[in-house]
Design a protein around this motif. Structure first.
Motif, PDB file in Angstrom:
ATOM      1  N   HIS A   9       0.161   5.386   0.548  1.00  0.00           N
ATOM      2  CA  HIS A   9      -0.873   6.394   1.175  1.00  0.00           C
ATOM      3  C   HIS A   9       0.269   7.616   1.741  1.00  0.00           C
ATOM      4  CE1 HIS A   9      -2.702   2.340   2.804  1.00  0.00           C
ATOM      5  NE2 HIS A   9      -3.809   3.542   2.225  1.00  0.00           N
ATOM      6  N   SER A  18       0.557  -1.113   0.014  1.00  0.00           N
ATOM      7  CA  SER A  18       0.324  -0.059  -0.423  1.00  0.00           C
ATOM      8  C   SER A  18       0.425   1.563   0.072  1.00  0.00           C
ATOM      9  CB  SER A  18      -0.986   0.449   1.239  1.00  0.00           C
ATOM     10  OG  SER A  18      -0.301   0.348   2.633  1.00  0.00           O
ATOM     11  N   GLN A  47      -8.290   4.019  -1.470  1.00  0.00           N
ATOM     12  CA  GLN A  47      -7.906   4.139  -0.169  1.00  0.00           C
ATOM     13  C   GLN A  47      -8.533   5.502   0.910  1.00  0.00           C
ATOM     14  OE1 GLN A  47      -5.771   1.055   1.628  1.00  0.00           O
ATOM     15  NE2 GLN A  47      -7.243   0.056   1.964  1.00  0.00           N
ATOM     16  N   ARG A  70      -3.725   3.191  11.985  1.00  0.00           N
ATOM     17  CA  ARG A  70      -4.593   3.078  10.804  1.00  0.00           C
ATOM     18  C   ARG A  70      -5.733   2.977  10.111  1.00  0.00           C
ATOM     19  NH1 ARG A  70      -0.042   6.396   7.465  1.00  0.00           N
ATOM     20  NH2 ARG A  70       1.439   6.169   8.600  1.00  0.00           N
ATOM     21  N   SER A  73      -6.075  11.110   5.539  1.00  0.00           N
ATOM     22  CA  SER A  73      -4.619  10.044   4.568  1.00  0.00           C
ATOM     23  C   SER A  73      -5.622   9.736   3.313  1.00  0.00           C
ATOM     24  CB  SER A  73      -4.096   8.882   5.248  1.00  0.00           C
ATOM     25  OG  SER A  73      -3.722   9.309   6.292  1.00  0.00           O
ATOM     26  N   GLY A  74      -4.523   9.549   2.069  1.00  0.00           N
ATOM     27  CA  GLY A  74      -5.919   8.768   1.130  1.00  0.00           C
ATOM     28  C   GLY A  74      -4.783   7.934   0.113  1.00  0.00           C
ATOM     29  N   GLY A  75      -4.937   6.669  -0.536  1.00  0.00           N
ATOM     30  CA  GLY A  75      -3.657   6.365  -1.153  1.00  0.00           C
ATOM     31  C   GLY A  75      -4.598   4.911  -1.734  1.00  0.00           C
ATOM     32  N   SER A 131      -0.646  11.726   3.897  1.00  0.00           N
ATOM     33  CA  SER A 131      -1.797  11.684   4.907  1.00  0.00           C
ATOM     34  C   SER A 131      -1.009  13.144   4.961  1.00  0.00           C
ATOM     35  CB  SER A 131      -1.168  11.036   5.978  1.00  0.00           C
ATOM     36  OG  SER A 131      -1.784   9.739   6.285  1.00  0.00           O
ATOM     37  N   PHE A 139      -8.288   2.428   7.096  1.00  0.00           N
ATOM     38  CA  PHE A 139      -8.306   3.093   5.299  1.00  0.00           C
ATOM     39  C   PHE A 139      -9.367   2.254   4.660  1.00  0.00           C
ATOM     40  CE2 PHE A 139      -4.303   2.809   5.896  1.00  0.00           C
ATOM     41  CZ  PHE A 139      -3.567   4.387   5.896  1.00  0.00           C
TER      42      PHE A 139
END
Length: 194
Positions: free
Chosen positions: A99, A97, A145, A167, A119-121, A101, A169
């Motif tokens: 991500h 993964s 995510q 975390r 967060s995003g990814g 943030s 997600f």
């Protein structure tokens, strides 16, 4: 499906390289600005809940991360890789993964800080559905995510910290044929401020 997964993977790698180049440029300016801090680190952790479609699993992950902090504003990027042998699902071959943030650092006490970030990814997985372990039924999937990250750290010195991370997600379908991936990740690691 494979084409979409490769497209996301190449885009993520390209963006990661851009972030690293940007971070190196910032490091040069850092000497002139004491409010700006660049940190790098590595961690080990567990994913007590990984959901892929209707399948639940758990296992261990290793991660590398970097963050850039200006006063109390922080941005972080993290790459995590699954240790496939720790997952119970026998058909799981690999997973990773990436991500990014951004958030705010709460000063708890002088040496203990609590970054709270959105967060995003994306998460990438590879499964093999064959009974004999052959590669004919292998497939990959990707899931965008969004989530939240709590990453408290304790500074032993101005340059060395131990950092924990929790975390969560929520995943979404990457294409019509894919499944969402939800991930909970708890880790601890070493953080070095340059």
């Amino acid at each position: 499906m494979k084409h979409i997964s490769n497209f996301f993977r190449y885009e993520v790698i390209r963006n990661l390289l851009l972030v690293v180049a940007f971070g190196l440029g910032i490091a040069n300016a850092q000497a002139q600005n004491k409010d700006l801090k660049l940190s790098l680190g590595a961690s080990y952790g567990i994913a007590p809940n990984v959901t892929y479609g209707n399948s639940d699993d758990a296992g261990s992950l290793v991660s590398v991360f970097g963050d850039l902090q200006y006063q109390n504003i922080i941005g972080q990027i993290q790459f995590a890789s699954a240790l496939a042998g720790t997952f119970e699902e026998g058909n799981f071959e690999s997973g990773s993964s990436l991500h990014g943030s951004i958030g705010y650092v709460v000063d708890i006490v002088e040496n203990f800080k609590l970054p709270i970030m959105v967060s995003g990814g994306a998460a990438f997985i590879k499964y093999n559905n064959s009974f004999g372990g052959g590669s004919g039924n292998a497939f990959s999937d990707v899931s965008p995510q969004v989530g939240v990250t709590l990453a408290p750290y304790y500074q032993f010195t101005p340059n060395i910290s131990v950092q924990g991370s929790a975390r969560y997600f929520k995943g979404f379908k990457g294409s019509v044929d894919s499944e969402p991936i939800d991930l909970t990740h708890i880790s601890i690691g070493l953080r070095i401020t340059i």
